[in-house]
Design a protein around this motif. Structure first.
Motif, PDB file in Angstrom:
ATOM      1  N   GLN A   1       0.825  -1.201   0.000  1.00 33.30           N
ATOM      2  CA  GLN A   1       0.000   0.000   0.000  1.00 33.30           C
ATOM      3  C   GLN A   1       0.862   1.256   0.000  1.00 33.30           C
ATOM      4  N   GLU A   2       1.912   1.268   0.813  1.00 31.59           N
ATOM      5  CA  GLU A   2       2.805   2.431   0.872  1.00 31.59           C
ATOM      6  C   GLU A   2       3.514   2.648  -0.464  1.00 31.59           C
ATOM      7  N   VAL A   3       3.955   1.567  -1.083  1.00 32.69           N
ATOM      8  CA  VAL A   3       4.705   1.682  -2.332  1.00 32.69           C
ATOM      9  C   VAL A   3       3.806   2.133  -3.476  1.00 32.69           C
ATOM     10  N   VAL A   4       2.610   1.560  -3.581  1.00 31.83           N
ATOM     11  CA  VAL A   4       1.693   1.981  -4.643  1.00 31.83           C
ATOM     12  C   VAL A   4       1.317   3.448  -4.473  1.00 31.83           C
ATOM     13  N   ALA A   5       1.070   3.868  -3.244  1.00 35.88           N
ATOM     14  CA  ALA A   5       0.754   5.274  -2.995  1.00 35.88           C
ATOM     15  C   ALA A   5       1.914   6.168  -3.426  1.00 35.88           C
ATOM     16  N   ASP A   6       3.129   5.720  -3.150  1.00 33.36           N
ATOM     17  CA  ASP A   6       4.311   6.506  -3.536  1.00 33.36           C
ATOM     18  C   ASP A   6       4.447   6.566  -5.055  1.00 33.36           C
ATOM     19  N   LEU A   7       4.200   5.446  -5.739  1.00 33.40           N
ATOM     20  CA  LEU A   7       4.273   5.424  -7.197  1.00 33.40           C
ATOM     21  C   LEU A   7       3.253   6.377  -7.811  1.00 33.40           C
ATOM     22  N   LEU A   8       2.038   6.366  -7.268  1.00 36.99           N
ATOM     23  CA  LEU A   8       1.001   7.256  -7.784  1.00 36.99           C
ATOM     24  C   LEU A   8       1.332   8.720  -7.505  1.00 36.99           C
ATOM     25  N   ALA A   9       1.971   8.968  -6.368  1.00 39.40           N
ATOM     26  CA  ALA A   9       2.319  10.342  -6.009  1.00 39.40           C
ATOM     27  C   ALA A   9       3.367  10.932  -6.946  1.00 39.40           C
ATOM     28  N   ARG A  10       4.072  10.063  -7.666  1.00 44.43           N
ATOM     29  CA  ARG A  10       5.087  10.553  -8.591  1.00 44.43           C
ATOM     30  C   ARG A  10       4.469  11.272  -9.793  1.00 44.43           C
ATOM     31  N   VAL A  11       3.209  10.983 -10.067  1.00 40.50           N
ATOM     32  CA  VAL A  11       2.555  11.649 -11.195  1.00 40.50           C
ATOM     33  C   VAL A  11       1.362  12.479 -10.735  1.00 40.50           C
ATOM     34  N   GLY A  12       1.251  12.724  -9.481  1.00 38.13           N
ATOM     35  CA  GLY A  12       0.132  13.515  -8.967  1.00 38.13           C
ATOM     36  C   GLY A  12       0.525  14.216  -7.687  1.00 38.13           C
ATOM     37  N   GLY A  13      -0.334  15.047  -7.177  1.00 38.62           N
ATOM     38  CA  GLY A  13      -0.066  15.725  -5.910  1.00 38.62           C
ATOM     39  C   GLY A  13       1.169  16.591  -5.970  1.00 38.62           C
ATOM     40  N   LYS A  14       2.151  16.254  -5.158  1.00 44.77           N
ATOM     41  CA  LYS A  14       3.373  17.052  -5.060  1.00 44.77           C
ATOM     42  C   LYS A  14       4.181  17.033  -6.349  1.00 44.77           C
ATOM     43  N   LYS A  15       3.971  16.007  -7.195  1.00 43.63           N
ATOM     44  CA  LYS A  15       4.739  15.903  -8.427  1.00 43.63           C
ATOM     45  C   LYS A  15       3.963  16.450  -9.631  1.00 43.63           C
ATOM     46  N   ALA A  16       2.910  17.224  -9.382  1.00 44.74           N
ATOM     47  CA  ALA A  16       2.063  17.706 -10.474  1.00 44.74           C
ATOM     48  C   ALA A  16       2.849  18.539 -11.479  1.00 44.74           C
ATOM     49  N   GLY A  17       3.809  19.291 -11.005  1.00 43.90           N
ATOM     50  CA  GLY A  17       4.621  20.117 -11.902  1.00 43.90           C
ATOM     51  C   GLY A  17       5.357  19.295 -12.932  1.00 43.90           C
ATOM     52  N   LEU A  18       5.819  18.104 -12.525  1.00 41.20           N
ATOM     53  CA  LEU A  18       6.503  17.224 -13.467  1.00 41.20           C
ATOM     54  C   LEU A  18       5.545  16.724 -14.534  1.00 41.20           C
ATOM     55  N   VAL A  19       4.316  16.425 -14.144  1.00 43.17           N
ATOM     56  CA  VAL A  19       3.328  15.942 -15.102  1.00 43.17           C
ATOM     57  C   VAL A  19       3.051  17.008 -16.152  1.00 43.17           C
ATOM     58  N   VAL A  20       2.944  18.264 -15.725  1.00 44.54           N
ATOM     59  CA  VAL A  20       2.705  19.362 -16.671  1.00 44.54           C
ATOM     60  C   VAL A  20       3.832  19.439 -17.681  1.00 44.54           C
ATOM     61  N   THR A  21       5.068  19.311 -17.217  1.00 45.75           N
ATOM     62  CA  THR A  21       6.218  19.358 -18.122  1.00 45.75           C
ATOM     63  C   THR A  21       6.171  18.206 -19.113  1.00 45.75           C
ATOM     64  N   LYS A  22       5.729  17.031 -18.648  1.00 44.73           N
ATOM     65  CA  LYS A  22       5.669  15.870 -19.526  1.00 44.73           C
ATOM     66  C   LYS A  22       4.642  16.045 -20.642  1.00 44.73           C
TER      67      LYS A  22
END
Length: 215
Positions: free
Chosen positions: A157-178
């Protein structure tokens, strides 16, 4: 949503990733095969073989990161889950190959839990231990007296949440760049390659030699 992933869904997702990454599938070689190939290339020197495993998987992660993010916004709904899954498979296989070279039985459920936990990276593992969300380190889990199914589900559960957070939430800026064609591919390649390198170094430092490798 990333912090409220159902344990069953998280476990199911990671079980499939583990199966493909560790056991191999189709033309995808297993972690043991990858480890054996690098060991042969480095004259049986385990530490050199581990470095070879890391270097090879950093290149693979960068390549698949570039391809799955190259199309920009037009392919975004498909490319994000594809990129997450592809990167996770590359990273799990790398960590499993390192574990195998260090003498761990990658068929052991305790070791598989530890391999998955390594996907968090050293900083996130330490943070979760301090917060009480995880009880101990991957090394301690891999060498525990018995397998803990409840802990395995919590780690998933912790790992999946972390993986999802890489493309959402705090990492939203990276998604915009992509979303920008070509530039997005370059960003994806760099980020996936760098993350894979960091996880490889962490796994090498965390999963200390367990026993002599039997080839």
């Amino acid at each position: 949503m990333a912090t409220q992933v159902a344990p069953q869904a998280a476990g199911g997702m990671l079980r499939r990733v583990l199966e493909v990454a560790i056991d191999g599938y189709g033309r995808v070689p297993s972690a043991r095969a990858v480890a054996a190939r690098q060991l042969g290339r480095h004259d049986g020197l385990v530490d050199d073989a581990i470095e070879g495993v890391i270097d090879n998987h950093v290149r693979l992660a960068g390549a698949q990161g570039f391809v799955t993010n190259l199309g920009g916004v037009a392919t975004l709904p498909v490319s994000i889950p594809a990129n997450l899954t592809g990167t996770a498979i590359v990273q799990v296989r790398m960590i499993a190959a390192i574990a195998h070279l260090r003498g761990y039985d990658v068929n052991d459920n305790r070791v598989r839990t530890a391999i998955v936990m390594c996907l968090l990276g050293g900083e996130q593992v330490a943070k979760r231990i301090t917060q009480g969300r995880l009880p101990t380190s991957p090394m301690a889990i891999a060498t525990a007296p018995m397998f803990d199914a409840g802990l395995d589900a919590r780690v998933a559960q912790e790992v999946v949440a972390d993986l999802l957070a890489r493309v959402g939430g705090k990492k939203a800026g990276l998604v915009v760049t992509k979303r920008i064609p070509l530039l997005g591919g370059g960003v994806g390649a760099v980020i996936d390659g760098l993350t894979t390198y960091q996880l490889g170094r962490y796994a090498k430092s965390e999963l200390l030699t367990r026993r002599s490798l039997q080839r």
